[in-house]
Enzyme design. Structure first.
Site, PDB file in Angstrom:
ATOM      1  N   CYS A  91       0.816  -1.222   0.000  1.00  0.00           N
ATOM      2  CA  CYS A  91       0.000   0.000   0.000  1.00  0.00           C
ATOM      3  C   CYS A  91       0.845   1.265   0.000  1.00  0.00           C
ATOM      4  O   CYS A  91       0.326   2.351  -0.246  1.00  0.00           O
ATOM      5  CB  CYS A  91      -0.922   0.007   1.202  1.00  0.00           C
ATOM      6  SG  CYS A  91      -1.889  -1.489   1.317  1.00  0.00           S
ATOM      7  N   HIS A 100      -3.528   6.880   2.990  1.00  0.00           N
ATOM      8  CA  HIS A 100      -3.922   5.553   2.531  1.00  0.00           C
ATOM      9  C   HIS A 100      -5.264   5.209   3.180  1.00  0.00           C
ATOM     10  O   HIS A 100      -5.528   5.581   4.316  1.00  0.00           O
ATOM     11  CB  HIS A 100      -2.854   4.524   2.912  1.00  0.00           C
ATOM     12  CG  HIS A 100      -3.261   3.133   2.542  1.00  0.00           C
ATOM     13  ND1 HIS A 100      -3.736   2.831   1.298  1.00  0.00           N
ATOM     14  CD2 HIS A 100      -3.306   1.982   3.259  1.00  0.00           C
ATOM     15  CE1 HIS A 100      -4.045   1.546   1.258  1.00  0.00           C
ATOM     16  NE2 HIS A 100      -3.805   1.018   2.433  1.00  0.00           N
ATOM     17  N   ASN A 149     -10.201  -0.564   0.709  1.00  0.00           N
ATOM     18  CA  ASN A 149      -8.748  -0.435   0.606  1.00  0.00           C
ATOM     19  C   ASN A 149      -8.311  -0.968  -0.760  1.00  0.00           C
ATOM     20  O   ASN A 149      -8.479  -2.151  -1.039  1.00  0.00           O
ATOM     21  CB  ASN A 149      -8.122  -1.242   1.754  1.00  0.00           C
ATOM     22  CG  ASN A 149      -6.604  -1.228   1.753  1.00  0.00           C
ATOM     23  OD1 ASN A 149      -5.969  -0.793   0.802  1.00  0.00           O
ATOM     24  ND2 ASN A 149      -6.024  -1.735   2.838  1.00  0.00           N
TER      25      ASN A 149
HETATM   26  N1  ACO Z   1     -17.611  -9.261  10.780  1.00  0.00           N
HETATM   27  C1  ACO Z   1     -17.883  -9.534  12.062  1.00  0.00           C
HETATM   28  N2  ACO Z   1     -16.958  -9.806  12.966  1.00  0.00           N
HETATM   29  C2  ACO Z   1     -15.689  -9.827  12.576  1.00  0.00           C
HETATM   30  C3  ACO Z   1     -15.322  -9.557  11.252  1.00  0.00           C
HETATM   31  C4  ACO Z   1     -16.343  -9.283  10.343  1.00  0.00           C
HETATM   32  N3  ACO Z   1     -16.107  -9.014   9.055  1.00  0.00           N
HETATM   33  N4  ACO Z   1     -14.001  -9.639  11.146  1.00  0.00           N
HETATM   34  C5  ACO Z   1     -13.518  -9.931  12.351  1.00  0.00           C
HETATM   35  N5  ACO Z   1     -14.534 -10.058  13.221  1.00  0.00           N
HETATM   36  C6  ACO Z   1     -14.485 -10.376  14.650  1.00  0.00           C
HETATM   37  C7  ACO Z   1     -13.168 -11.000  15.012  1.00  0.00           C
HETATM   38  O1  ACO Z   1     -13.204 -12.384  14.755  1.00  0.00           O
HETATM   39  C8  ACO Z   1     -13.075 -10.684  16.484  1.00  0.00           C
HETATM   40  O2  ACO Z   1     -13.824 -11.624  17.179  1.00  0.00           O
HETATM   41  P1  ACO Z   1     -13.188 -12.290  18.510  1.00  0.00           P
HETATM   42  O3  ACO Z   1     -12.986 -11.144  19.449  1.00  0.00           O
HETATM   43  O4  ACO Z   1     -14.262 -13.251  18.882  1.00  0.00           O
HETATM   44  O5  ACO Z   1     -11.918 -12.908  18.050  1.00  0.00           O
HETATM   45  C9  ACO Z   1     -13.807  -9.361  16.617  1.00  0.00           C
HETATM   46  O6  ACO Z   1     -14.540  -9.188  15.400  1.00  0.00           O
HETATM   47  C10 ACO Z   1     -12.886  -8.172  16.800  1.00  0.00           C
HETATM   48  O7  ACO Z   1     -11.751  -8.328  15.972  1.00  0.00           O
HETATM   49  P2  ACO Z   1     -10.592  -7.290  15.948  1.00  0.00           P
HETATM   50  O8  ACO Z   1      -9.502  -7.817  15.094  1.00  0.00           O
HETATM   51  O9  ACO Z   1     -10.244  -6.821  17.321  1.00  0.00           O
HETATM   52  O10 ACO Z   1     -11.321  -6.069  15.239  1.00  0.00           O
HETATM   53  P3  ACO Z   1     -10.739  -4.671  14.963  1.00  0.00           P
HETATM   54  O11 ACO Z   1     -11.530  -3.658  15.654  1.00  0.00           O
HETATM   55  O12 ACO Z   1      -9.241  -4.657  15.133  1.00  0.00           O
HETATM   56  O13 ACO Z   1     -11.027  -4.521  13.405  1.00  0.00           O
HETATM   57  C11 ACO Z   1      -9.854  -4.698  11.350  1.00  0.00           C
HETATM   58  C12 ACO Z   1     -10.489  -5.454  12.497  1.00  0.00           C
HETATM   59  C13 ACO Z   1     -10.939  -3.900  10.660  1.00  0.00           C
HETATM   60  C14 ACO Z   1      -9.277  -5.707  10.377  1.00  0.00           C
HETATM   61  C15 ACO Z   1      -8.763  -3.762  11.886  1.00  0.00           C
HETATM   62  O14 ACO Z   1      -7.915  -4.472  12.735  1.00  0.00           O
HETATM   63  C16 ACO Z   1      -7.967  -3.123  10.809  1.00  0.00           C
HETATM   64  O15 ACO Z   1      -8.445  -2.284  10.053  1.00  0.00           O
HETATM   65  N6  ACO Z   1      -6.667  -3.456  10.771  1.00  0.00           N
HETATM   66  C17 ACO Z   1      -5.786  -2.884   9.791  1.00  0.00           C
HETATM   67  C18 ACO Z   1      -5.963  -3.604   8.510  1.00  0.00           C
HETATM   68  C19 ACO Z   1      -5.140  -2.916   7.459  1.00  0.00           C
HETATM   69  O16 ACO Z   1      -4.931  -1.739   7.490  1.00  0.00           O
HETATM   70  N7  ACO Z   1      -4.678  -3.672   6.524  1.00  0.00           N
HETATM   71  C20 ACO Z   1      -3.870  -3.029   5.554  1.00  0.00           C
HETATM   72  C21 ACO Z   1      -3.793  -3.900   4.455  1.00  0.00           C
HETATM   73  S1  ACO Z   1      -2.897  -3.005   3.325  1.00  0.00           S
HETATM   74  C22 ACO Z   1      -1.969  -3.994   2.299  1.00  0.00           C
HETATM   75  O17 ACO Z   1      -0.764  -3.868   2.316  1.00  0.00           O
HETATM   76  C23 ACO Z   1      -2.713  -4.961   1.396  1.00  0.00           C
END
Ligand code: ACO
Length: 328
Positions: free
Chosen positions: A115, A255, A285
């Site tokens: 990214c 980003h 994203n």
């Molecule tokens: N729907 C419902 N529940 C979900 C979902 C979903 N789609 N996805 C995860 N959950 C659950 C998880 O299983 C977890 O349940 P648990 O507590 O029973 O294990 C709960 O929701 C909370 O999960 P968290 O990981 O704490 O959720 P968080 O608030 O951190 O949000 C997210 C998750 C959106 C992925 C966040 O961590 C995030 O945005 N991280 C950064 C991701 C990112 O920027 N990636 C960049 C990629 S760029 C590249 O180089 C391709």
């Protein structure tokens, strides 16, 4: 920063027509609209047609950028495509794009910095122009992330979309253009966000495909913490290098991974949300395409005027990060 002033001569973007909504994702994995919107800010993303590959999206964005810059493809000296979803291993997507555009004299290569790829690409291109080696460089961020997304994994499939953004770089009047670049990497965090399958470590086999190794793997929580830390610090370092105060930022182009990550960067920079270009609600994203698409939209919407101070900042797999300050 450099002798010749280098800046952006034209921008362009392209996103596929097809929308994938949160409601549709509810039918595919155990998730719900409310969770996706509150945790990420994403409402829908675009998905490429099966006939489209990354170079097709890149082509559409590029012809618009060339037109906006007022130059023709045969004037390009170099094409840099930042992507993690190349059409194929090789030839590079940049070479495929070079042929589609008819950019006969352009050198061409792909750049892999996830990214952060578009900002890495800008820094490369600006360097080539500043040294006098090249006059016009096309920098593209283009992705078909839908092809590497596991639509059975709710942790990742809600996040990603397809699209492309492009800019033409060239010389601009003194005082304008890029004022600084800050690029960084931390390979120790490489396993937080990756695709293992299909490379030389884990070549594609029936087993690697059965084990879904050809899809994105992500530790969302750790990537989130890294992103919050690095978005603010990279932007601040780029501002310091440019000698520009954060109070003088006219527009932040971050980003687009998660609205909460963008909000934390805005807080750190003491900026209101109106000073950020945000499109992740519509596109999710798009990795290397997120920043150039947001920039192209800000230009289209008349949000950028001559003399405005812009900060571009991103982070991604690698881990990598990058920030740049430019005067429009
Ligand atoms: N729907 C419902 N529940 C979900 C979902 C979903 N789609 N996805 C995860 N959950 C659950 C998880 O299983 C977890 O349940 P648990 O507590 O029973 O294990 C709960 O929701 C909370 O999960 P968290 O990981 O704490 O959720 P968080 O608030 O951190 O949000 C997210 C998750 C959106 C992925 C966040 O961590 C995030 O945005 N991280 C950064 C991701 C990112 O920027 N990636 C960049 C990629 S760029 C590249 O180089 C391709």
């Amino acid at each position: 920063m450099m002798g010749t002033s280098v800046g952006i001569l034209g921008t362009g973007k392209y996103v596929p027509e097809r929308r994938l909504t949160n409601k549709e994702l509810e039918q595919m994995v155990e998730t719900n609209e409310e969770w996706i919107v509150s945790r990420t800010g994403i409402r829908e993303r675009r998905i490429a047609e099966s006939s489209q590959a990354t170079s097709d999206l890149a082509y559409e964005a590029s012809i618009r950028a060339l037109e906006a810059a007022g130059i023709t493809a045969d004037q390009l000296d170099l094409i840099v495509v930042a992507t993690i979803t190349p059409d194929m291993f090789f030839p590079s997507t940049a070479c495929i794009l070079q042929e589609k555009l008819g950019a006969k004299k352009a050198a061409a290569f792909d750049l892999s910095a996830a990214c952060s790829g578009f900002i890495y690409g800008l820094a490369n291109a600006a360097g080539f122009i500043a040294t006098g080696m090249y006059r016009y460089v096309l920098v593209v961020g283009a992705e078909c992330l839908s092809r590497i997304t596991d639509y059975t994994d709710r942790n990742t499939c809600i996040l990603f979309g397809d699209g492309a953004g492009a800019v033409v770089l060239g010389e601009v009047p003194e005082g304008r253009g890029f004022k600084s670049f800050k690029l960084g990497a931390d390979g120790a965090g490489g396993d937080l966000l990756r695709i293992c399958g299909g490379g030389s470590r884990v070549p594609s086999t029936e087993q690697s495909v059965t084990e879904r190794r050809h899809f994105i793997e992500m530790n969302g929580r750790d990537v989130f913490k890294f992103a919050v830390r690095v978005m603010g610090s990279a932007a601040e370092e780029a501002l310091a290098a440019a000698g520009i105060d954060k109070a003088d930022i006219d527009l932040l182009i971050p980003h687009q991974a998660n609205i909460r990550i963008i909000q934390s960067a805005l807080e750190r920079l003491d900026l209101p949300e109106e000073k950020a270009a945000i499109n992740l609600d519509r596109y999710g994203n798009m990795s290397s395409a997120s920043i150039p698409v947001a920039l192209a939209e800000a230009v289209e919407e008349g949000r950028v005027s001559e003399g405005d101070r812009l900060v571009l900042v991103g982070f991604g797999g690698g881990l990598t990060w990058g920030a740049s300050v430019l005067v429009w």
